[in-house]
Design an enzyme around this catalytic site. Sequence first.
Site, short mmCIF file in Angstrom:
data_model
loop_
_atom_site.label_atom_id
_atom_site.label_comp_id
_atom_site.label_asym_id
_atom_site.label_seq_id
_atom_site.Cartn_x
_atom_site.Cartn_y
_atom_site.Cartn_z
N TYR A 79 30.83 37.75 59.67
CA TYR A 79 30.77 38.99 58.87
C TYR A 79 29.32 39.44 58.68
O TYR A 79 28.98 40.60 58.92
CB TYR A 79 31.44 38.75 57.50
CG TYR A 79 31.17 39.84 56.48
CD1 TYR A 79 31.89 41.02 56.48
CD2 TYR A 79 30.18 39.67 55.51
CE1 TYR A 79 31.64 42.01 55.54
CE2 TYR A 79 29.93 40.66 54.56
CZ TYR A 79 30.66 41.82 54.58
OH TYR A 79 30.40 42.81 53.66
N SER B 87 25.10 44.73 53.36
CA SER B 87 25.46 43.68 52.42
C SER B 87 24.34 42.66 52.21
O SER B 87 23.62 42.30 53.15
CB SER B 87 26.70 42.95 52.95
OG SER B 87 26.89 41.74 52.25
N GLU C 279 24.86 39.71 52.01
CA GLU C 279 25.19 38.56 52.88
C GLU C 279 24.24 38.48 54.07
O GLU C 279 24.06 37.42 54.67
CB GLU C 279 26.63 38.67 53.39
CG GLU C 279 27.68 38.25 52.41
CD GLU C 279 27.71 36.74 52.14
OE1 GLU C 279 27.78 35.98 53.11
OE2 GLU C 279 27.65 36.36 50.97
P1 NAP Z 1 37.49 46.12 50.50
O1 NAP Z 1 38.10 46.28 49.14
O2 NAP Z 1 37.84 44.94 51.32
O3 NAP Z 1 37.87 47.45 51.32
C1 NAP Z 1 37.67 47.53 52.72
C2 NAP Z 1 38.23 48.84 53.23
O4 NAP Z 1 38.05 48.89 54.65
C3 NAP Z 1 39.74 49.01 52.98
O5 NAP Z 1 39.98 50.36 52.66
C4 NAP Z 1 40.33 48.67 54.32
O6 NAP Z 1 41.57 49.28 54.56
C5 NAP Z 1 39.27 49.28 55.24
N1 NAP Z 1 39.37 48.81 56.62
C6 NAP Z 1 39.54 47.54 57.06
N2 NAP Z 1 39.61 47.52 58.40
C7 NAP Z 1 39.51 48.80 58.82
C8 NAP Z 1 39.56 49.44 60.09
N3 NAP Z 1 39.75 48.74 61.21
N4 NAP Z 1 39.41 50.78 60.14
C9 NAP Z 1 39.24 51.49 59.01
N5 NAP Z 1 39.21 50.95 57.77
C10 NAP Z 1 39.34 49.62 57.68
O7 NAP Z 1 35.91 46.19 50.42
P2 NAP Z 1 34.96 46.72 49.23
O8 NAP Z 1 34.67 45.57 48.32
O9 NAP Z 1 35.49 47.98 48.69
O10 NAP Z 1 33.60 46.96 50.03
C11 NAP Z 1 33.33 48.23 50.65
C12 NAP Z 1 32.29 48.04 51.74
O11 NAP Z 1 31.10 47.51 51.18
C13 NAP Z 1 32.68 47.07 52.85
O12 NAP Z 1 32.09 47.52 54.05
C14 NAP Z 1 32.03 45.76 52.43
O13 NAP Z 1 31.80 44.95 53.56
C15 NAP Z 1 30.76 46.29 51.81
N6 NAP Z 1 30.15 45.46 50.76
C16 NAP Z 1 30.91 45.08 49.69
C17 NAP Z 1 30.32 44.36 48.66
C18 NAP Z 1 31.10 43.93 47.45
O14 NAP Z 1 30.59 43.07 46.70
N7 NAP Z 1 32.26 44.52 47.18
C19 NAP Z 1 28.94 44.03 48.74
C20 NAP Z 1 28.22 44.46 49.85
C21 NAP Z 1 28.83 45.20 50.85
P3 NAP Z 1 42.97 48.59 54.09
O15 NAP Z 1 43.13 48.96 52.64
O16 NAP Z 1 43.95 49.21 54.99
O17 NAP Z 1 42.80 47.10 54.26
O1 G4F Z 2 33.84 36.20 46.26
P1 G4F Z 2 33.39 35.72 47.59
O2 G4F Z 2 34.44 35.51 48.61
O3 G4F Z 2 32.28 36.74 48.05
P2 G4F Z 2 31.08 36.64 49.13
O4 G4F Z 2 31.35 35.63 50.16
O5 G4F Z 2 29.81 36.50 48.36
O6 G4F Z 2 31.16 38.07 49.82
C1 G4F Z 2 31.34 39.26 49.04
O7 G4F Z 2 30.07 39.77 48.69
C2 G4F Z 2 29.27 40.20 49.80
C3 G4F Z 2 27.95 40.72 49.22
O8 G4F Z 2 27.07 39.66 49.05
C4 G4F Z 2 30.01 41.28 50.54
F1 G4F Z 2 29.25 41.74 51.58
C5 G4F Z 2 31.33 40.75 51.05
O9 G4F Z 2 32.06 41.81 51.69
C6 G4F Z 2 32.15 40.25 49.86
O10 G4F Z 2 32.48 41.36 49.07
O11 G4F Z 2 32.62 34.33 47.43
C7 G4F Z 2 31.54 34.19 46.54
C8 G4F Z 2 31.13 32.72 46.45
C9 G4F Z 2 30.93 32.07 47.82
O12 G4F Z 2 29.77 31.29 47.79
C10 G4F Z 2 32.14 31.17 47.99
O13 G4F Z 2 31.92 30.01 48.78
O14 G4F Z 2 32.20 32.01 45.83
C11 G4F Z 2 32.41 30.81 46.56
N1 G4F Z 2 33.79 30.35 46.33
C12 G4F Z 2 34.13 29.19 45.71
N2 G4F Z 2 35.44 29.04 45.69
C13 G4F Z 2 34.93 30.97 46.70
C14 G4F Z 2 35.98 30.15 46.31
N3 G4F Z 2 35.15 32.15 47.32
C15 G4F Z 2 36.44 32.52 47.56
N4 G4F Z 2 36.69 33.71 48.15
N5 G4F Z 2 37.49 31.70 47.20
C16 G4F Z 2 37.32 30.51 46.58
O15 G4F Z 2 38.27 29.81 46.28
#
Ligand code: NAP
Ligand code: G4F
Length: 378
Positions: free
Chosen positions: A190, A167, A169
């Site tokens: 995280y 990520s 992050e």
């Molecule tokens: P998400 O919608 O939160 O999905 C997370 C998945 O992980 C869900 O299927 C969840 O299952 C499963 N999970 C949680 N705890 C687990 C456990 N103990 N054992 C097995 N599975 C488990 O996340 P996403 O946005 O699709 O992201 C996919 C991956 O990319 C994650 O690793 C995230 O950290 C990473 N990532 C995401 C972003 C982004 O912007 N979306 C960016 C960078 C990296 P349940 O459905 O049962 O909760």
């Molecule tokens: O949407 P967010 O919660 O995503 P964040 O923290 O960037 O993390 C996501 O992206 C990562 C990749 O860079 C992934 F690895 C991670 O698993 C996840 O998918 O927050 C985005 C921004 C933050 O700066 C947060 O402080 O939005 C700001 N924010 C402002 N108000 C908020 C809110 N975030 C959330 N969730 N809720 C609010 O009310």
Amino acid sequence: MAARPGGRRCLALRCPREREADPRSNSQSPIQAKINSMPRALITGCTGQDGSYLTEFLLAKGYDVHGLKRRASSLNTDRLDHIYQDVHEAGARFFLHYADLTDGSSLATLLYDLRPDEIYNLGAQSHVKVSFEIPEYTADVVACGTLRLLEAMRRTGVQCHFYQASSSEMFGSTPPPQDEATPFHPRSPYACAKVFGHNITVNYRESYGLHASSGILFNHESPRRGETFVTRKITRAVAHIKHGLQHKLYLGNLEARRDWGYAPDYIRAMWLMLQQETAGDFAIGTGEAHTVREFVELAFAHAGLDWKDYVEVDARYFRPAEVDFLCANPSHARRVLGWEPTVTFQELVRIMVDADCAEVDRQLAGGISAVRPEAAHV
Ligand code: NAP
Ligand code: G4F
């Protein structure tokens, strides 16, 4: 567990693939043999946003897809229901298995039994703010879970290509543009756990020669995004406000800047990484960043609303340590993978608002008249 060597199979779409002889499959019918010649993928986190798109993508490419599903007290396969195939149906190519990233033996058993060609490790407690509240659990799933999976690969001897969902992050407070060479400065439990997951993936590649790649993905969104991430929280609120079902939207830091892309584009990048001869690390993002405030403005404007009438800042949504500015330099991915994003920031906002408005229309047509309250403030 005894090692079970097996060579990496080529993808059916690129060249005919031969599975190694399996002592359990001596009496295969021609149909069974055909099914078993399909490339086979194992996805952790297949019920999540990315997992559901990746499942669709791989099925369309002819893969057999095996998803890891953790036990929950109620059904949590909403994002997959439209592609669910009953295992009793002839020709089913999508299978769910109970396992958990916190349970190493379940992972090793799955690998041993399935012997996948590709593993995509997407499973995670993926919410940054929540990770401050459950840091140990987050580290167990995100950091140790990755190690358990890599160790299962090594110990079973299953020869496959591995994708780690790293990520942006991890960059934390290191200023943009960020790429594969940028130092990490994680700002949450995280992100610290993801740094471990990333480093252990590199370490297993270097120590044991595993084909293990790490995709350092910047934020990517879609109508399937979890409801408590900021983009989806905003677009859902816009839809509810538009229909008179909600009056205010409470947010945290409006000045944070993110490089937001469209999730299906990022799925393609994951797959491309595993088709490379050599494993490596790739930063995936659009190269363009916007503030949360800009997302809010555009989303409300698309619905014909002025955001200033509805949005209030509530400090409960601030984080103990914030990541202020993430913006990718995706040139390595462009050059090596030929990867490009296809959806602009403006299009992404419109896609998400339109999808949430359509969902509210559908719910209202079904007689639902109240917004489902959020169970958690994140
Ligand atoms: P998400 O919608 O939160 O999905 C997370 C998945 O992980 C869900 O299927 C969840 O299952 C499963 N999970 C949680 N705890 C687990 C456990 N103990 N054992 C097995 N599975 C488990 O996340 P996403 O946005 O699709 O992201 C996919 C991956 O990319 C994650 O690793 C995230 O950290 C990473 N990532 C995401 C972003 C982004 O912007 N979306 C960016 C960078 C990296 P349940 O459905 O049962 O909760
Ligand atoms: O949407 P967010 O919660 O995503 P964040 O923290 O960037 O993390 C996501 O992206 C990562 C990749 O860079 C992934 F690895 C991670 O698993 C996840 O998918 O927050 C985005 C921004 C933050 O700066 C947060 O402080 O939005 C700001 N924010 C402002 N108000 C908020 C809110 N975030 C959330 N969730 N809720 C609010 O009310």
